[in-house]
Design a protein around this motif. Structure first.
Motif, PDB file in Angstrom:
ATOM      1  N   CYS A  63       8.064  68.746  38.204  1.00 17.45           N
ATOM      2  CA  CYS A  63       7.627  70.312  38.562  1.00 17.45           C
ATOM      3  C   CYS A  63       8.813  70.336  38.987  1.00 17.45           C
ATOM      4  CB  CYS A  63       6.446  69.536  39.815  1.00 17.45           C
ATOM      5  SG  CYS A  63       6.532  71.113  41.201  1.00 17.45           S
ATOM      6  N   HIS A  64       9.489  71.732  38.734  1.00 16.82           N
ATOM      7  CA  HIS A  64      10.847  72.056  38.803  1.00 16.82           C
ATOM      8  C   HIS A  64      10.590  72.615  40.653  1.00 16.82           C
ATOM      9  CE1 HIS A  64      14.889  72.262  38.377  1.00 16.82           C
ATOM     10  NE2 HIS A  64      14.846  71.581  37.142  1.00 16.82           N
ATOM     11  N   ASN A  65       9.542  73.314  41.280  1.00 19.09           N
ATOM     12  CA  ASN A  65       9.884  72.845  42.520  1.00 19.09           C
ATOM     13  C   ASN A  65      10.238  71.029  43.035  1.00 19.09           C
ATOM     14  OD1 ASN A  65       9.307  72.104  45.517  1.00 19.09           O
ATOM     15  ND2 ASN A  65       8.085  73.351  45.133  1.00 19.09           N
ATOM     16  N   LEU A  66      12.033  70.998  42.956  1.00 23.57           N
ATOM     17  CA  LEU A  66      12.711  69.459  42.850  1.00 23.57           C
ATOM     18  C   LEU A  66      11.735  68.928  44.452  1.00 23.57           C
ATOM     19  CD1 LEU A  66      16.284  70.586  42.230  1.00 23.57           C
ATOM     20  CD2 LEU A  66      13.884  69.573  40.673  1.00 23.57           C
ATOM     21  N   GLY A  67      11.055  69.738  45.359  1.00 26.83           N
ATOM     22  CA  GLY A  67      10.292  69.040  46.167  1.00 26.83           C
ATOM     23  C   GLY A  67       9.448  68.145  45.975  1.00 26.83           C
ATOM     24  N   HIS A  68       8.702  68.573  45.258  1.00 28.96           N
ATOM     25  CA  HIS A  68       7.516  68.161  45.260  1.00 28.96           C
ATOM     26  C   HIS A  68       7.651  67.107  43.780  1.00 28.96           C
ATOM     27  CE1 HIS A  68       4.985  71.808  44.966  1.00 28.96           C
ATOM     28  NE2 HIS A  68       5.068  71.319  45.610  1.00 28.96           N
ATOM     29  N   ALA A  69       9.167  67.271  42.999  1.00 31.13           N
ATOM     30  CA  ALA A  69       9.403  65.896  42.219  1.00 31.13           C
ATOM     31  C   ALA A  69       9.989  65.120  42.509  1.00 31.13           C
ATOM     32  CB  ALA A  69      10.953  66.547  41.636  1.00 31.13           C
ATOM     33  N   PHE A  70      10.506  65.033  43.923  1.00 27.26           N
ATOM     34  CA  PHE A  70      11.286  64.247  44.974  1.00 27.26           C
ATOM     35  C   PHE A  70       9.893  63.088  45.181  1.00 27.26           C
ATOM     36  CE2 PHE A  70      13.231  63.187  49.774  1.00 27.26           C
ATOM     37  CZ  PHE A  70      13.551  62.229  49.066  1.00 27.26           C
ATOM     38  N   PRO A  96       5.798  74.395  39.064  1.00 24.47           N
ATOM     39  CA  PRO A  96       6.386  74.965  37.412  1.00 24.47           C
ATOM     40  C   PRO A  96       6.447  73.826  36.660  1.00 24.47           C
ATOM     41  CG  PRO A  96       7.846  75.366  39.238  1.00 24.47           C
ATOM     42  CD  PRO A  96       6.706  74.428  39.589  1.00 24.47           C
ATOM     43  N   MET A  97       6.191  73.496  35.808  1.00 23.99           N
ATOM     44  CA  MET A  97       6.107  72.015  34.949  1.00 23.99           C
ATOM     45  C   MET A  97       6.840  72.539  33.847  1.00 23.99           C
ATOM     46  SD  MET A  97       4.620  69.861  36.671  1.00 23.99           S
ATOM     47  CE  MET A  97       4.315  68.499  35.968  1.00 23.99           C
ATOM     48  N   HIS A  98       8.553  71.188  33.406  1.00 24.93           N
ATOM     49  CA  HIS A  98       9.386  71.472  32.724  1.00 24.93           C
ATOM     50  C   HIS A  98       9.613  69.766  32.252  1.00 24.93           C
ATOM     51  CE1 HIS A  98      13.826  72.337  31.840  1.00 24.93           C
ATOM     52  NE2 HIS A  98      13.962  71.005  32.644  1.00 24.93           N
ATOM     53  N   LEU A  99       9.962  70.826  30.943  1.00 21.86           N
ATOM     54  CA  LEU A  99       9.792  69.864  30.210  1.00 21.86           C
ATOM     55  C   LEU A  99      11.401  70.012  29.819  1.00 21.86           C
ATOM     56  CD1 LEU A  99       9.017  67.791  27.766  1.00 21.86           C
ATOM     57  CD2 LEU A  99       8.373  69.317  26.429  1.00 21.86           C
ATOM     58  N   HIS A 100      11.935  68.573  29.327  1.00 23.16           N
ATOM     59  CA  HIS A 100      13.333  68.208  28.700  1.00 23.16           C
ATOM     60  C   HIS A 100      13.068  67.784  27.592  1.00 23.16           C
ATOM     61  CE1 HIS A 100      15.513  66.672  32.807  1.00 23.16           C
ATOM     62  NE2 HIS A 100      14.372  67.780  33.314  1.00 23.16           N
ATOM     63  N   TYR A 113       7.615  81.138  23.818  1.00 23.39           N
ATOM     64  CA  TYR A 113       7.804  79.521  23.383  1.00 23.39           C
ATOM     65  C   TYR A 113       9.128  79.498  24.634  1.00 23.39           C
ATOM     66  CZ  TYR A 113       7.457  80.518  18.452  1.00 23.39           C
ATOM     67  OH  TYR A 113       6.193  81.603  17.743  1.00 23.39           O
ATOM     68  N   ALA A 114       8.932  78.418  25.786  1.00 20.74           N
ATOM     69  CA  ALA A 114       9.079  77.556  27.274  1.00 20.74           C
ATOM     70  C   ALA A 114      10.212  76.671  26.990  1.00 20.74           C
ATOM     71  CB  ALA A 114       8.439  78.297  28.143  1.00 20.74           C
ATOM     72  N   ASP A 115      10.218  76.219  27.829  1.00 20.17           N
ATOM     73  CA  ASP A 115      10.670  74.905  28.952  1.00 20.17           C
ATOM     74  C   ASP A 115      10.072  74.522  29.854  1.00 20.17           C
ATOM     75  OD1 ASP A 115      12.514  75.223  30.485  1.00 20.17           O
ATOM     76  OD2 ASP A 115      13.705  76.016  28.925  1.00 20.17           O
ATOM     77  N   SER A 116       9.547  75.469  30.220  1.00 14.06           N
ATOM     78  CA  SER A 116       7.972  75.341  31.895  1.00 14.06           C
ATOM     79  C   SER A 116       7.442  75.929  31.520  1.00 14.06           C
ATOM     80  CB  SER A 116       9.502  75.652  33.300  1.00 14.06           C
ATOM     81  OG  SER A 116      10.258  74.679  33.295  1.00 14.06           O
ATOM     82  N   VAL A 117       5.861  75.656  32.499  1.00 12.36           N
ATOM     83  CA  VAL A 117       4.986  76.553  32.525  1.00 12.36           C
ATOM     84  C   VAL A 117       4.807  76.895  34.094  1.00 12.36           C
ATOM     85  CG1 VAL A 117       3.901  74.583  31.955  1.00 12.36           C
ATOM     86  CG2 VAL A 117       2.923  76.939  31.973  1.00 12.36           C
ATOM     87  N   GLU A 142       6.504  99.104  34.590  1.00  9.18           N
ATOM     88  CA  GLU A 142       6.900  99.989  35.496  1.00  9.18           C
ATOM     89  C   GLU A 142       5.761 100.003  37.073  1.00  9.18           C
ATOM     90  OE1 GLU A 142       8.589 104.531  36.072  1.00  9.18           O
ATOM     91  OE2 GLU A 142       7.196 104.623  34.540  1.00  9.18           O
ATOM     92  N   GLY A 143       6.740  99.736  37.956  1.00 10.30           N
ATOM     93  CA  GLY A 143       6.062  98.908  39.120  1.00 10.30           C
ATOM     94  C   GLY A 143       5.235  97.294  39.053  1.00 10.30           C
ATOM     95  N   GLN A 144       6.171  96.313  38.316  1.00  8.45           N
ATOM     96  CA  GLN A 144       4.841  95.775  38.645  1.00  8.45           C
ATOM     97  C   GLN A 144       5.865  94.291  39.289  1.00  8.45           C
ATOM     98  OE1 GLN A 144       2.957  94.343  34.804  1.00  8.45           O
ATOM     99  NE2 GLN A 144       2.019  95.971  33.828  1.00  8.45           N
ATOM    100  N   TRP A 145       5.387  93.139  39.634  1.00  8.55           N
ATOM    101  CA  TRP A 145       6.199  92.556  39.891  1.00  8.55           C
ATOM    102  C   TRP A 145       6.160  91.373  39.230  1.00  8.55           C
ATOM    103  CZ3 TRP A 145       8.631  92.765  44.695  1.00  8.55           C
ATOM    104  CH2 TRP A 145       8.385  94.084  45.649  1.00  8.55           C
ATOM    105  N   VAL A 146       7.572  90.558  39.066  1.00  9.60           N
ATOM    106  CA  VAL A 146       7.661  89.773  38.031  1.00  9.60           C
ATOM    107  C   VAL A 146       7.559  87.799  38.584  1.00  9.60           C
ATOM    108  CG1 VAL A 146       9.366  88.582  35.428  1.00  9.60           C
ATOM    109  CG2 VAL A 146       8.299  91.310  36.195  1.00  9.60           C
ATOM    110  N   GLY A 147       6.484  87.347  38.875  1.00 10.34           N
ATOM    111  CA  GLY A 147       7.059  86.158  39.482  1.00 10.34           C
ATOM    112  C   GLY A 147       7.856  84.852  38.434  1.00 10.34           C
ATOM    113  N   ILE A 148       8.763  84.620  39.295  1.00  9.63           N
ATOM    114  CA  ILE A 148       9.862  83.706  38.123  1.00  9.63           C
ATOM    115  C   ILE A 148       9.527  82.751  39.108  1.00  9.63           C
ATOM    116  CG2 ILE A 148      11.985  83.416  37.352  1.00  9.63           C
ATOM    117  CD1 ILE A 148      12.565  86.142  37.845  1.00  9.63           C
ATOM    118  N   GLY A 149       9.213  80.881  38.021  1.00 13.19           N
ATOM    119  CA  GLY A 149       8.911  79.851  39.116  1.00 13.19           C
ATOM    120  C   GLY A 149      10.420  79.162  39.203  1.00 13.19           C
ATOM    121  N   GLY A 150      10.689  78.530  39.914  1.00 16.85           N
ATOM    122  CA  GLY A 150      11.449  77.570  40.196  1.00 16.85           C
ATOM    123  C   GLY A 150      12.075  76.596  38.635  1.00 16.85           C
ATOM    124  N   GLY A 151      13.399  77.121  38.463  1.00 17.61           N
ATOM    125  CA  GLY A 151      14.126  76.628  37.614  1.00 17.61           C
ATOM    126  C   GLY A 151      13.874  78.208  35.896  1.00 17.61           C
TER     127      GLY A 151
END
Length: 484
Positions: free
Chosen positions: A450-457, A398-402, A422-426, A279-288
C-alpha cells in the motif's frame, strides 16, 4: 466464578482503542508499528506458513541473484546525475524554517528529465542521514538490482557511502523517486523528487510541459513543488498545457480543474487511448499515483488546479479572471469507462498461469502483516492475475507493484469499457474489488504494498518473488535495512 460485565466491557473497549490507534497511526505515518524482525531473507520464503504456489507452477528456475541482475551494455545516450542525501535546514517561501532530509539540499529533490531510451546513471551519496537511504524509482521498470529497496535489492547507503543506479528509461511518462529505507519517515522528511521520461514521439501536442509534486513535509507543511501557498506557472491564452500531477502524500487527493475543460491523458505514466474532454469533475489521485492533465488556456487567461481537501495544494496558470471553483459535490472522474477501447489481447477471461486473491484489511493483507504475508510466487513468462478485495473497512489503499506495469481488468467484477489502463498502482476504497493482470517478464524480487506509507509501515506490504531468484541482502534490525 462471577462474570463481571464491566471488566468484559473494559477489555473490549481497550481492544477497540488499540485497533483505532493502529489505524490512525497508519494514516498519519506515526511511529506505531509491528515489531521489526531481527533478520529476514525476503527471497527464501518457500516454507512460509500459508505459502501458495498457484496454478501452473513448474520446476524451479535456475538460481540467480537479484544483485547480479543489471542493465546490459548498450549504445544508448547516457544521462548522468549526482544526488546527495543530507539533513538540511531549509527556509520555506513563507519564511518558516524546518529541518528536512533532502537530495542536493532540496525537497523535492532536483527534477530529472531524460528521454525515452536514455541510459540513466545516478550516483547517490549519503552525507549524514544516520538511518541510511536509498532511491526507489517509483513506477519505472528496471533490473532488480536497481530498484532501491533496502534489504532486498541492496543494502541501505550509510553516511559516507555511495551507490550508483543505472537503467534504461524504457517507458516514457511521469515518475518519481524516493527513499525506500524507512520510507514512511524518509519520504515525509523530504527524500523525494520527480523523474520525467519524455517520449520520442508524443501522442498529444502541447506548448508547455510542467510537472508538479504534491507533498506534505513533516505532515504539517503543505507544499506544491516545495512552495507553501500554491504554485504559479506561466501560460498564455490559447496555449495547450500538459500538467503532470504527482501525489507524493499518503492520502488520495481530489483534484479539480477550474477555468477550462481538460483531458486525463496519462495515468501512472502510461498514455490513455483517445481520452475525451471533461469538465467540472474531481480527479482522485491516490498516494504515489500520477495523473497527466491536458488543457488549453482560455481567453480569460487563468486556470486553477487544486485539491478539494487541501486547497493550499494548488497550481495557478496564467493571469486574468479568477475561475469559478468546482462544487464540492461535483461528479467524480471514472477511468473505468473513459476513452476508447483498444484490443491488446489481455482480457479477464484469458488463460492465466496463476491467480491470486489479496483481501485488504484496514492495515493488513489476507489477515497477515509485513514479512508474515506469504509472497506471490511467479515464474518468468507466466501470465498472472491478482484480485484485490477491500471489503472490511478502513481508508483507501493505493496498491503499488514494483518492477512491472499491469493492466486493470475489472472493477467490482465488471470489465473496463474505455481505454486500456496500464499502471503500477490501483486505488481501492472500501467496498472495491479490482482484478489486474501482468506478464512475469522481469525476473527479480519485487515489493507489492500500500502506498499510504503509514499503512506499509504497520505491515501492509508483501513480496512478488520469481522462482529461483535469490538475494545476498537481509531485512531487519541486524542489518538496519528496514524498507517499509
Amino acid at each position: 466464578m462471577i462474570h463481571h460485565p464491566n471488566k468484559a466491557f473494559n477489555s473490549i473497549t481497550v481492544l477497540i482503542i488499540i485497533v483505532l490507534l493502529v489505524t490512525v497511526a497508519a494514516a498519519c505515518g506515526s511511529t506505531i508499528s509491528m515489531k521489526q524482525p531481527e533478520e529476514i531473507n525476503m527471497a527464501d520464503m518457500s516454507g512460509h506458513a500459508g505459502h501458495v504456489q498457484g496454478a501452473g507452477a513448474g520446476s524451479p528456475a535456475v538460481a540467480a541473484s537479484c544483485a547480479e541482475m543489471t542493465e546490459a551494455p548498450s549504445n544508448a545516450p547516457v544521462k548522468r546525475f549526482e544526488l546527495t542525501a543530507a539533513v538540511t535546514e531549509i527556509e520555506l517561501n513563507n519564511g518558516k524554517k524546518v529541518e528536512a532530509w533532502t537530495y542536493n539540499g532540496l525537497t523535492p529533490g532536483p527534477e530529472l528529465r531524460v528521454q525515452e531510451g536514455d541510459r540513466v546513471v545516478v550516483k547517490l551519496t549519503n552525507r549524514d542521514v544516520l538511518r541510511g537511504v536509498t532511491i526507489h524509482w517509483h513506477g519505472v521498470v528496471l533490473p532488480c538490482s536497481q530498484d532501491g529497496v533496502a534489504g532486498v535489492t541492496q543494502d541501505a547507503v550509510w553516511p559516507g557511502e555511495s551507490f550508483t543506479y543505472e537503467f534504461i528509461a524504457k517507458h516514457s511518462g511521469t515518475y518519481w523517486y524516493h527513499s525506500h529505507q524507512r520510507s514512511s519517515q524518509q519520504a515525509q522528511k523530504g527524500l523525494m523528487g520527480r523523474l520525467i521520461v519524455e517520449p520520442k514521439a508524443s501522442a498529444f501536442s502541447y506548448d508547455r510541459d510542467y510537472a508538479v509534486t504534491l507533498q506534505k513535509l513533516e505532515d504539517r507543511h503543505v507544499l506544491t513543488n516545495g512552495r507553501a501557498g500554491g504554485l504559479a506557472l506561466d501560460a498564455e491564452p490559447g496555449e495547450t498545457v500538459r500538467l503532470r500531477l504527482i501525489n507524493a502524500y499518503n492520502r488520495v487527493q481530489w483534484m479539480g480543474v477550474a477555468g477550462a475543460p481538460f483531458r486525463v491523458v496519462s495515468m501512472d505514466g502510461q498514455d490513455l487511448n483517445r481520452p475525451g474532454l471533461l469538465e467540472g469533475q474531481w480527479v482522485g489521485i491516490g498516494g504515489g499515483q500520477r495523473y497527466d492533465l491536458l488543457f488549453t488556456m482560455p481567453a480569460s487567461g487563468k486556470v486553477r488546479i487544486y485539491s478539494k481537501q487541501e486547497e493550499k495544494w494548488s497550481v495557478t496558470l496564467g493571469e486574468g479572471v479568477e475561475p469559478e471553483k468546482l462544487a464540492k459535490d461535483a461528479p467524480v472522474f471514472d477511468f473505468t469507462a473513459y476513452g476508447k477501447p483498444k484490443d491488446d489481447g489481455i482480457t479477464p477471461d484469458m488463460n492465466f498461469d496463476r491467480t491470486y486473491t489479496l483481501k485488504l484489511g484496514p492495515v493488513n493483507i489476507n489477515g497477515n502483516s509485513g514479512h508474515q504475508v506469504p509472497p506471490l510466487i511467479v515464474k518468468e513468462g507466466e501470465w498472472i492475475k491478482v484480485r484485490f478485495e477491500h471489503l472490511v473497512g478502513g481508508d483507501e489503499h493505493p496498491m503499488h507493484l514494483h518492477g512491472h506495469l499491469f493492466k486493470i481488468l475489472s472493477k467490482n467484477d465488471k470489465p473496463l469499457t474505455g481505454s486500456p489502463i496500464y499502471a503500477d498502482s490501483v486505488m481501492l476504497f472500501e467496498g472495491d474489488v479490482y482484478e489486474i493482470a501482468f506478464k512475469a517478464d522481469n525476473p527479480g524480487l519485487w515489493m507489492e504494498h500500500c502506498h499510504n506509507l503509514g499503512h506499509a509501515f504497520v505491515g501492509m506490504t508483501m513480496m512478488v518473488n520469481y522462482e529461483g531468484v535469490t538475494t545476498p541482502y537481509r531485512v531487519g534490525t541486524k542489518s538496519g535495512n528496514l524498507p517499509d
